[in-house]
Design a protein around this motif. Structure first.
Motif, PDB file in Angstrom:
ATOM      1  N   MET A   2       0.797  -1.174  -0.009  1.00 13.36           N
ATOM      2  CA  MET A   2      -0.048  -0.145  -0.108  1.00 13.36           C
ATOM      3  C   MET A   2       0.951   1.295  -0.052  1.00 13.36           C
ATOM      4  SD  MET A   2      -2.433   1.369   3.055  1.00 13.36           S
ATOM      5  CE  MET A   2      -3.673  -0.143   3.144  1.00 13.36           C
ATOM      6  N   ILE A   3       0.669   1.964  -1.143  1.00 10.13           N
ATOM      7  CA  ILE A   3       1.511   3.479  -0.923  1.00 10.13           C
ATOM      8  C   ILE A   3       0.106   4.353  -0.974  1.00 10.13           C
ATOM      9  CG2 ILE A   3       3.128   4.867  -2.369  1.00 10.13           C
ATOM     10  CD1 ILE A   3       3.700   2.302  -3.703  1.00 10.13           C
ATOM     11  N   ARG A   4       0.344   5.417   0.309  1.00 10.82           N
ATOM     12  CA  ARG A   4      -0.722   6.488   0.299  1.00 10.82           C
ATOM     13  C   ARG A   4      -0.105   7.319   1.117  1.00 10.82           C
ATOM     14  NH1 ARG A   4      -6.274   4.660  -0.421  1.00 10.82           N
ATOM     15  NH2 ARG A   4      -6.610   6.868   0.002  1.00 10.82           N
ATOM     16  N   VAL A  26       4.279   3.293  14.781  1.00  5.62           N
ATOM     17  CA  VAL A  26       3.894   4.276  14.210  1.00  5.62           C
ATOM     18  C   VAL A  26       2.409   4.316  13.859  1.00  5.62           C
ATOM     19  CG1 VAL A  26       4.139   5.998  12.372  1.00  5.62           C
ATOM     20  CG2 VAL A  26       6.107   4.942  13.149  1.00  5.62           C
ATOM     21  N   SER A  27       1.471   5.103  14.146  1.00  2.00           N
ATOM     22  CA  SER A  27       0.252   5.015  14.229  1.00  2.00           C
ATOM     23  C   SER A  27      -0.287   6.144  12.923  1.00  2.00           C
ATOM     24  CB  SER A  27      -0.701   5.290  15.420  1.00  2.00           C
ATOM     25  OG  SER A  27      -2.083   5.401  15.160  1.00  2.00           O
ATOM     26  N   LEU A  28      -0.720   5.636  11.932  1.00  2.00           N
ATOM     27  CA  LEU A  28      -1.215   6.300  10.823  1.00  2.00           C
ATOM     28  C   LEU A  28      -2.782   6.466  10.377  1.00  2.00           C
ATOM     29  CD1 LEU A  28       1.887   5.136   8.441  1.00  2.00           C
ATOM     30  CD2 LEU A  28       1.575   7.201   9.703  1.00  2.00           C
ATOM     31  N   VAL A  29      -3.216   7.543   9.841  1.00  2.72           N
ATOM     32  CA  VAL A  29      -4.441   7.438   9.185  1.00  2.72           C
ATOM     33  C   VAL A  29      -4.560   8.089   8.014  1.00  2.72           C
ATOM     34  CG1 VAL A  29      -4.935   9.708  10.294  1.00  2.72           C
ATOM     35  CG2 VAL A  29      -6.818   8.257   9.802  1.00  2.72           C
ATOM     36  N   TYR A  30      -5.599   7.551   7.173  1.00  4.05           N
ATOM     37  CA  TYR A  30      -5.656   8.254   5.809  1.00  4.05           C
ATOM     38  C   TYR A  30      -7.099   8.200   5.448  1.00  4.05           C
ATOM     39  CZ  TYR A  30      -6.169   3.425   3.999  1.00  4.05           C
ATOM     40  OH  TYR A  30      -6.321   2.089   4.089  1.00  4.05           O
ATOM     41  N   VAL A  73       3.653   0.459   2.706  1.00  5.02           N
ATOM     42  CA  VAL A  73       3.372  -0.249   3.655  1.00  5.02           C
ATOM     43  C   VAL A  73       3.162  -1.544   3.249  1.00  5.02           C
ATOM     44  CG1 VAL A  73       1.898  -0.893   5.740  1.00  5.02           C
ATOM     45  CG2 VAL A  73       2.288   1.649   5.187  1.00  5.02           C
ATOM     46  N   SER A  74       3.848  -2.702   3.624  1.00  4.68           N
ATOM     47  CA  SER A  74       3.666  -4.019   3.100  1.00  4.68           C
ATOM     48  C   SER A  74       3.112  -4.932   4.281  1.00  4.68           C
ATOM     49  CB  SER A  74       5.076  -4.504   2.751  1.00  4.68           C
ATOM     50  OG  SER A  74       5.813  -4.706   3.617  1.00  4.68           O
ATOM     51  N   ASP A  75       2.735  -6.309   3.969  1.00  5.71           N
ATOM     52  CA  ASP A  75       2.236  -7.071   4.969  1.00  5.71           C
ATOM     53  C   ASP A  75       0.978  -6.622   5.505  1.00  5.71           C
ATOM     54  OD1 ASP A  75       2.388  -9.467   6.290  1.00  5.71           O
ATOM     55  OD2 ASP A  75       3.512  -8.943   7.870  1.00  5.71           O
ATOM     56  N   VAL A  76       0.113  -6.037   5.058  1.00  9.25           N
ATOM     57  CA  VAL A  76      -1.068  -5.097   5.527  1.00  9.25           C
ATOM     58  C   VAL A  76      -2.040  -6.397   5.954  1.00  9.25           C
ATOM     59  CG1 VAL A  76      -3.047  -3.845   5.370  1.00  9.25           C
ATOM     60  CG2 VAL A  76      -0.643  -3.217   4.213  1.00  9.25           C
ATOM     61  N   ASN A  98       9.086   1.974   3.927  1.00 16.10           N
ATOM     62  CA  ASN A  98       9.676   3.114   3.520  1.00 16.10           C
ATOM     63  C   ASN A  98       8.791   4.459   3.637  1.00 16.10           C
ATOM     64  OD1 ASN A  98      11.589   4.805   2.370  1.00 16.10           O
ATOM     65  ND2 ASN A  98      11.613   4.298   0.380  1.00 16.10           N
ATOM     66  N   LEU A  99       9.256   5.390   3.903  1.00 12.96           N
ATOM     67  CA  LEU A  99       8.500   6.494   3.760  1.00 12.96           C
ATOM     68  C   LEU A  99       9.257   8.066   3.211  1.00 12.96           C
ATOM     69  CD1 LEU A  99       9.524   8.755   6.491  1.00 12.96           C
ATOM     70  CD2 LEU A  99       9.050   6.507   7.549  1.00 12.96           C
ATOM     71  N   GLU A 100       8.252   8.891   2.709  1.00 11.34           N
ATOM     72  CA  GLU A 100       8.840  10.240   2.380  1.00 11.34           C
ATOM     73  C   GLU A 100       8.028  11.105   3.037  1.00 11.34           C
ATOM     74  OE1 GLU A 100       8.556  10.585  -1.858  1.00 11.34           O
ATOM     75  OE2 GLU A 100       9.145   8.504  -2.170  1.00 11.34           O
ATOM     76  N   PHE A 101       8.605  12.065   3.683  1.00 11.86           N
ATOM     77  CA  PHE A 101       8.010  13.280   4.292  1.00 11.86           C
ATOM     78  C   PHE A 101       7.196  14.253   3.119  1.00 11.86           C
ATOM     79  CE2 PHE A 101      11.026  11.975   7.346  1.00 11.86           C
ATOM     80  CZ  PHE A 101      10.257  11.841   8.546  1.00 11.86           C
ATOM     81  N   ALA A 102       6.069  14.482   3.295  1.00 13.85           N
ATOM     82  CA  ALA A 102       5.337  15.143   2.443  1.00 13.85           C
ATOM     83  C   ALA A 102       4.683  16.327   2.850  1.00 13.85           C
ATOM     84  CB  ALA A 102       4.061  14.252   1.850  1.00 13.85           C
TER      85      ALA A 102
END
Length: 139
Positions: A2-4, A26-30, A73-76, A98-102
């Protein structure tokens, strides 16, 4: 995979396995979908991710509440757990590969001022810069 584009919902927490390997939680939301609710918001999905290794140690201090990132994100998968009241709960989890600051953080109270803020800009020169020009234009 997943790439978001996602937002960090709370500061990353780093812990160490018995082997000494660091892991940052790390807790994320989209947001997803196109249909907004009665308040005008898109539906949201929370996901708990693990960031492993030296990257976890070096990036955890920057993964603070409100920070926007593009997450790989992998292995979701869905994890099952027991809530405090004893009922079963479910959450989406995965591995943050992996991540990129956006962009800048979205909670303005805790955000550090950016390099583009007025306070940090160099003052404009008092003159227009045309004083040394003559009327003799060569063309």
């Amino acid at each position: 995979m997943m790439i978001r584009k996602m937002r960090v919902t709370r500061d990353a927490e780093i812990r160490y396995l018995p082997s000494g390997e660091p892991v940052a939680n790390v807790s994320l939301v989209y947001s997803y979908g196109t249909k907004k609710d009665e308040r005008g918001y898109l539906p949201s999905q929370f996901i708990e991710c693990g960031l492993w290794g030296k990257r976890a140690e070096s990036l955890a201090k920057y993964l603070t509440k409100g920070q926007t990132i593009v997450a790989y994100v992998s292995d979701v998968h869905i994890e099952t757990f027991t809530k405090q009241d004893g009922t079963p709960g479910h959450k989406l989890a995965g591995r943050l590969d992996n991540l990129e600051f956006a962009g800048e953080r979205q909670d303005a109270q805790n955000a550090a001022p950016s390099a583009n803020t007025q306070a940090q800009r160099a003052p404009a020169p008092a003159s227009s810069g045309f004083e040394d020009m003559t009327d003799d234009i060569p063309f």
